[in-house]
Motif scaffolding. Structure first.
Motif, PDB file in Angstrom:
ATOM      1  N   PRO A  42       0.813  -1.222   0.000  1.00  0.00           N
ATOM      2  CA  PRO A  42       0.000   0.000   0.000  1.00  0.00           C
ATOM      3  C   PRO A  42       0.851   1.279   0.000  1.00  0.00           C
ATOM      4  CG  PRO A  42      -0.887  -1.554   1.570  1.00  0.00           C
ATOM      5  CD  PRO A  42       0.448  -2.087   1.133  1.00  0.00           C
ATOM      6  N   GLN A  43       1.909   1.284   0.816  1.00  0.00           N
ATOM      7  CA  GLN A  43       2.766   2.471   0.868  1.00  0.00           C
ATOM      8  C   GLN A  43       3.528   2.635  -0.438  1.00  0.00           C
ATOM      9  OE1 GLN A  43       2.687   4.748   3.351  1.00  0.00           O
ATOM     10  NE2 GLN A  43       3.863   5.986   1.924  1.00  0.00           N
ATOM     11  N   PHE A  44       3.939   1.537  -1.051  1.00  0.00           N
ATOM     12  CA  PHE A  44       4.611   1.583  -2.342  1.00  0.00           C
ATOM     13  C   PHE A  44       3.713   2.271  -3.378  1.00  0.00           C
ATOM     14  CE2 PHE A  44       5.365  -0.280  -6.543  1.00  0.00           C
ATOM     15  CZ  PHE A  44       6.712  -0.026  -6.707  1.00  0.00           C
ATOM     16  N   CYS A  45       2.434   1.899  -3.395  1.00  0.00           N
ATOM     17  CA  CYS A  45       1.489   2.505  -4.349  1.00  0.00           C
ATOM     18  C   CYS A  45       1.278   3.986  -4.038  1.00  0.00           C
ATOM     19  CB  CYS A  45       0.154   1.761  -4.316  1.00  0.00           C
ATOM     20  SG  CYS A  45       0.251   0.095  -4.991  1.00  0.00           S
ATOM     21  N   ARG A  46       1.108   4.327  -2.756  1.00  0.00           N
ATOM     22  CA  ARG A  46       0.934   5.738  -2.397  1.00  0.00           C
ATOM     23  C   ARG A  46       2.141   6.563  -2.819  1.00  0.00           C
ATOM     24  NH1 ARG A  46      -1.803   3.385   2.082  1.00  0.00           N
ATOM     25  NH2 ARG A  46       0.116   3.207   3.280  1.00  0.00           N
ATOM     26  N   ASP A  47       3.342   6.034  -2.565  1.00  0.00           N
ATOM     27  CA  ASP A  47       4.564   6.759  -2.934  1.00  0.00           C
ATOM     28  C   ASP A  47       4.672   6.937  -4.444  1.00  0.00           C
ATOM     29  OD1 ASP A  47       5.245   6.917  -0.251  1.00  0.00           O
ATOM     30  OD2 ASP A  47       6.682   5.246  -0.345  1.00  0.00           O
ATOM     31  N   ALA A  48       4.350   5.888  -5.199  1.00  0.00           N
ATOM     32  CA  ALA A  48       4.441   5.958  -6.660  1.00  0.00           C
ATOM     33  C   ALA A  48       3.451   6.969  -7.222  1.00  0.00           C
ATOM     34  CB  ALA A  48       4.193   4.579  -7.269  1.00  0.00           C
ATOM     35  N   ILE A  49       2.236   6.982  -6.700  1.00  0.00           N
ATOM     36  CA  ILE A  49       1.231   7.937  -7.158  1.00  0.00           C
ATOM     37  C   ILE A  49       1.643   9.353  -6.799  1.00  0.00           C
ATOM     38  CG2 ILE A  49      -1.153   8.718  -6.813  1.00  0.00           C
ATOM     39  CD1 ILE A  49      -1.876   5.685  -6.529  1.00  0.00           C
ATOM     40  N   GLN A  50       2.135   9.550  -5.572  1.00  0.00           N
ATOM     41  CA  GLN A  50       2.553  10.893  -5.162  1.00  0.00           C
ATOM     42  C   GLN A  50       3.726  11.378  -6.006  1.00  0.00           C
ATOM     43  OE1 GLN A  50       0.926  12.888  -2.722  1.00  0.00           O
ATOM     44  NE2 GLN A  50       2.082  14.299  -3.984  1.00  0.00           N
ATOM     45  N   LYS A  55       5.715  15.025 -10.111  1.00  0.00           N
ATOM     46  CA  LYS A  55       6.379  15.193 -11.412  1.00  0.00           C
ATOM     47  C   LYS A  55       5.485  15.977 -12.370  1.00  0.00           C
ATOM     48  CE  LYS A  55       8.457  12.469 -15.129  1.00  0.00           C
ATOM     49  NZ  LYS A  55       8.745  11.096 -15.596  1.00  0.00           N
ATOM     50  N   GLN A  56       4.204  15.653 -12.383  1.00  0.00           N
ATOM     51  CA  GLN A  56       3.243  16.354 -13.247  1.00  0.00           C
ATOM     52  C   GLN A  56       3.101  17.827 -12.841  1.00  0.00           C
ATOM     53  OE1 GLN A  56      -0.945  15.275 -12.865  1.00  0.00           O
ATOM     54  NE2 GLN A  56      -1.047  15.117 -15.095  1.00  0.00           N
ATOM     55  N   LYS A  57       3.140  18.087 -11.556  1.00  0.00           N
ATOM     56  CA  LYS A  57       3.002  19.452 -11.039  1.00  0.00           C
ATOM     57  C   LYS A  57       4.188  20.327 -11.458  1.00  0.00           C
ATOM     58  CE  LYS A  57       2.068  21.862  -6.716  1.00  0.00           C
ATOM     59  NZ  LYS A  57       1.919  21.713  -5.270  1.00  0.00           N
ATOM     60  N   ARG A  58       5.384  19.738 -11.540  1.00  0.00           N
ATOM     61  CA  ARG A  58       6.590  20.487 -11.914  1.00  0.00           C
ATOM     62  C   ARG A  58       6.614  20.890 -13.387  1.00  0.00           C
ATOM     63  NH1 ARG A  58       9.244  16.610  -8.387  1.00  0.00           N
ATOM     64  NH2 ARG A  58       9.673  15.323 -10.186  1.00  0.00           N
ATOM     65  N   LYS A  59       5.806  20.227 -14.205  1.00  0.00           N
ATOM     66  CA  LYS A  59       5.788  20.543 -15.645  1.00  0.00           C
ATOM     67  C   LYS A  59       5.237  21.908 -15.914  1.00  0.00           C
ATOM     68  CE  LYS A  59       5.572  15.929 -17.561  1.00  0.00           C
ATOM     69  NZ  LYS A  59       4.807  15.024 -18.387  1.00  0.00           N
TER      70      LYS A  59
END
Length: 59
Positions: A42-50, A55-59
């Protein structure tokens, strides 16, 4: 009896943010197996999504 959904303080999230929402999506069998093989899926998925959102926000 422990809470089956876990306690927010047990996860690596900010104390003011509770993990109350659920998100469901389809993946390939191979993706599911690789995620389930992680120490804390679960934490792996949360970290990957975040990470993807940051990354999208920095564009």
């Amino acid at each position: 009896m422990p809470n089956p959904r876990g306690n927010p303080q047990n996860f690596d999230n900010q104390p003011s943010k509770e993990l109350t929402e659920q998100l469901n999506f389809r993946v390939t069998k191979e993706m599911k197996e690789k995620v389930k093989a992680q120490d804390d899926p679960p934490q792996f998925c949360r970290d990957a999504i975040q990470e993807a959102l940051d990354k999208q926000k920095r564009k």
